[in-house]
Design a protein around this motif. Structure first.
Motif, short mmCIF file in Angstrom:
data_model
loop_
_atom_site.label_atom_id
_atom_site.label_comp_id
_atom_site.label_asym_id
_atom_site.label_seq_id
_atom_site.Cartn_x
_atom_site.Cartn_y
_atom_site.Cartn_z
N ASP A 122 0.84 -1.20 0.00
CA ASP A 122 0.00 0.00 0.00
C ASP A 122 0.88 1.25 0.00
OD1 ASP A 122 -2.45 -1.42 0.14
OD2 ASP A 122 -2.14 -1.73 2.28
N TYR A 123 0.48 2.24 -0.81
CA TYR A 123 1.20 3.51 -0.91
C TYR A 123 0.20 4.66 -0.79
CZ TYR A 123 5.47 1.16 -2.44
OH TYR A 123 6.59 0.37 -2.49
N THR A 124 0.70 5.79 -0.34
CA THR A 124 -0.14 6.98 -0.19
C THR A 124 0.47 8.15 -0.96
OG1 THR A 124 -0.95 6.29 1.99
CG2 THR A 124 -1.15 8.62 1.43
N ASN A 132 -8.07 17.49 -7.22
CA ASN A 132 -8.08 16.03 -7.27
C ASN A 132 -6.89 15.49 -8.03
OD1 ASN A 132 -10.53 15.88 -5.88
ND2 ASN A 132 -11.74 15.94 -7.76
N GLY A 133 -6.47 14.30 -7.64
CA GLY A 133 -5.38 13.61 -8.33
C GLY A 133 -5.70 12.14 -8.44
N SER A 134 -4.74 11.37 -8.91
CA SER A 134 -4.95 9.92 -9.00
C SER A 134 -3.62 9.21 -8.81
CB SER A 134 -5.57 9.54 -10.36
OG SER A 134 -4.68 9.85 -11.42
N LEU A 135 -3.72 7.97 -8.35
CA LEU A 135 -2.55 7.14 -8.10
C LEU A 135 -2.70 5.83 -8.83
CD1 LEU A 135 0.09 6.41 -6.69
CD2 LEU A 135 -1.23 5.83 -4.63
N ASP A 136 -1.81 5.57 -9.79
CA ASP A 136 -1.81 4.33 -10.56
C ASP A 136 -3.15 4.11 -11.27
OD1 ASP A 136 -0.38 2.11 -11.46
OD2 ASP A 136 -1.28 0.80 -9.96
N GLY A 137 -3.70 5.20 -11.81
CA GLY A 137 -4.94 5.09 -12.57
C GLY A 137 -6.20 5.04 -11.74
N PRO A 142 -9.42 13.76 -3.83
CA PRO A 142 -8.55 14.72 -3.15
C PRO A 142 -7.44 14.04 -2.38
CG PRO A 142 -10.62 14.46 -1.97
CD PRO A 142 -10.77 13.69 -3.24
N SER A 143 -6.45 14.81 -1.97
CA SER A 143 -5.34 14.30 -1.16
C SER A 143 -5.82 13.99 0.25
CB SER A 143 -4.23 15.35 -1.11
OG SER A 143 -3.21 15.00 -0.22
N PRO A 144 -5.33 12.87 0.85
CA PRO A 144 -4.39 11.87 0.32
C PRO A 144 -5.13 10.73 -0.38
CG PRO A 144 -4.72 11.50 2.64
CD PRO A 144 -5.55 12.71 2.31
N ILE A 145 -4.41 10.02 -1.26
CA ILE A 145 -4.97 8.87 -1.97
C ILE A 145 -4.12 7.64 -1.63
CG2 ILE A 145 -5.50 7.88 -4.23
CD1 ILE A 145 -5.59 10.73 -5.34
N THR A 146 -4.77 6.55 -1.30
CA THR A 146 -4.05 5.30 -0.99
C THR A 146 -4.43 4.23 -2.01
OG1 THR A 146 -3.96 5.81 1.37
CG2 THR A 146 -3.66 3.52 0.74
N VAL A 155 4.70 3.53 -11.81
CA VAL A 155 3.48 4.04 -11.20
C VAL A 155 3.22 5.47 -11.66
CG1 VAL A 155 2.31 4.59 -9.05
CG2 VAL A 155 3.77 2.58 -9.18
N SER A 156 2.01 5.72 -12.13
CA SER A 156 1.59 7.06 -12.54
C SER A 156 1.04 7.82 -11.34
CB SER A 156 0.52 6.97 -13.62
OG SER A 156 -0.09 8.24 -13.84
N CYS A 157 1.60 9.01 -11.10
CA CYS A 157 1.12 9.90 -10.04
C CYS A 157 0.66 11.20 -10.68
CB CYS A 157 2.22 10.18 -9.02
SG CYS A 157 2.86 8.72 -8.18
N VAL A 158 -0.63 11.47 -10.63
CA VAL A 158 -1.20 12.66 -11.24
C VAL A 158 -1.72 13.59 -10.16
CG1 VAL A 158 -2.94 13.57 -12.83
CG2 VAL A 158 -1.82 11.39 -13.33
N VAL A 159 -1.30 14.84 -10.20
CA VAL A 159 -1.75 15.84 -9.23
C VAL A 159 -2.14 17.11 -9.98
CG1 VAL A 159 -0.29 14.93 -7.37
CG2 VAL A 159 0.61 16.72 -8.88
N PRO A 160 -2.91 18.00 -9.35
CA PRO A 160 -3.26 19.25 -10.01
C PRO A 160 -2.03 20.10 -10.29
CG PRO A 160 -4.69 18.82 -8.12
CD PRO A 160 -3.57 17.85 -8.03
#
Length: 299
Positions: A122-124, A132-137, A142-146, A155-160
């Motif tokens: 698990d990652y955060t 809003n963002g996304s983690l690995d699709g 909103p932050s935080p995302i696990t 791993v794709s990390c998308v943030v505003p």
């Protein structure tokens, strides 16, 4: 005796209650009060899963405010800007890089973290600045995302765009952000992209400072003898682009002839340094050459 007052906190429970003289009819009131206290004190336990941490594990989290989980995001505040990005993402195409390690994404800006740094678990992903963002699709949130990540996979990390304090760390908890040292972060960025220009100078600028000096060897579509060691070993074999000191791309400046030589290729470049330069047309032997380079091994 009268029932004690249940404040919702374990510290306020009276250990001697209920007494032996309390009415049996008050027993259910004591049970309800105890349930209320437990639910209120541990109100964050909402996932409905068993807590398996030991007493030592829980005790080790008591100083969490002073603990900074290892941040896998490089250039988390966009402080490193080797490309000379002006900050306007509009003219860039999706996938084009702006600040170091950050490229344009339909939902903001994206950094791809190498799988070599990811172990299964698990990652955060967290940041400051809203949106809003996304983690690995994952679904945008909103932050935080696990999320649970696969070991060894990118791993794709998308943030505003425009947010700061971006952090990807192992575990389900977003620990406090730690400002990285500029020199260390610059070197981490150079694993993916580096240049001969000073850090604040955009590639393609007409400038002598930082330029490479070399001497030509051979004639016709010749090559020069010389090898540049990259200051940091790169992630993979880089694409190398040369610039004359007058800003011309795919060219080197001939100091003796006061003119540019056109470059057709940089051959045999490696993760640790450049190869030799191949020119498109005849050159003179033993000419003094000056040029800048960009080595790009981004994901």
């Amino acid at each position: 005796m009268a029932l004690e007052t249940y404040t919702g906190f374990i510290k306020d429970l009276v250990i001697t209650n209920p007494t032996g003289n309390d009415l049996k009819s008050q027993g259910d009131d004591h049970i309800r009060g105890t349930k209320f206290t437990m639910q209120n004190q541990f109100s964050g336990l909402q996932e409905g899963i068993e807590v398996t941490a030991s007493e030592s594990d829980l005790n080790n989290t008591k100083n969490l405010d002073g603990y900074h989980g290892l941040n896998l995001i490089i250039n988390p505040d966009s402080a490193i800007n080797q490309r000379g990005f002006a900050g306007d993402w509009t003219p860039l195409s999706f996938g084009d890089y702006g600040y170091d390690r950050w490229k344009k994404h339909a939902d903001g800006m994206e950094q791809v973290v190498e799988g070599v740094n990811i172990q299964a678990g698990d990652y955060t992903l967290s940041w400051a600045g809203g949106g809003n963002g996304s983690l690995d699709g994952s679904v945008a949130a909103p932050s935080p995302i696990t999320a649970t990540l696969t070991g060894g996979s990118n791993v794709s990390c998308v943030v505003p765009r425009g947010v700061v304090n971006v952090k990807l760390e192992y575990g389900k908890v977003a620990t406090p952000y730690h400002v990285p040292e500029y020199e260390e972060e610059y070197a981490r960025c150079q694993r993916y992209y580096q240049k001969s220009y000073n850090d604040t100078v955009a590639p393609g600028s007409a400038i002598f400072a930082g330029a490479v000096f070399a001497t030509s060897a051979g004639t016709d579509a010749g090559q020069y003898i010389g090898h540049i060691r990259w200051p940091v070993h790169m992630r993979g074999i880089p694409t190398v682009t040369l610039y004359s000191t007058d800003g011309s791309i795919n060219a080197v400046y001939n100091v003796d002839g006061a003119a540019n030589y056109a470059v057709s290729a940089v051959n045999e470049a490696g993760r640790g340094g450049s190869g030799y330069i191949q020119f498109t047309s005849g050159i003179l032997n033993h000419q003094r050459l000056r040029y800048h380079y960009v080595a790009d091994a981004e994901i």
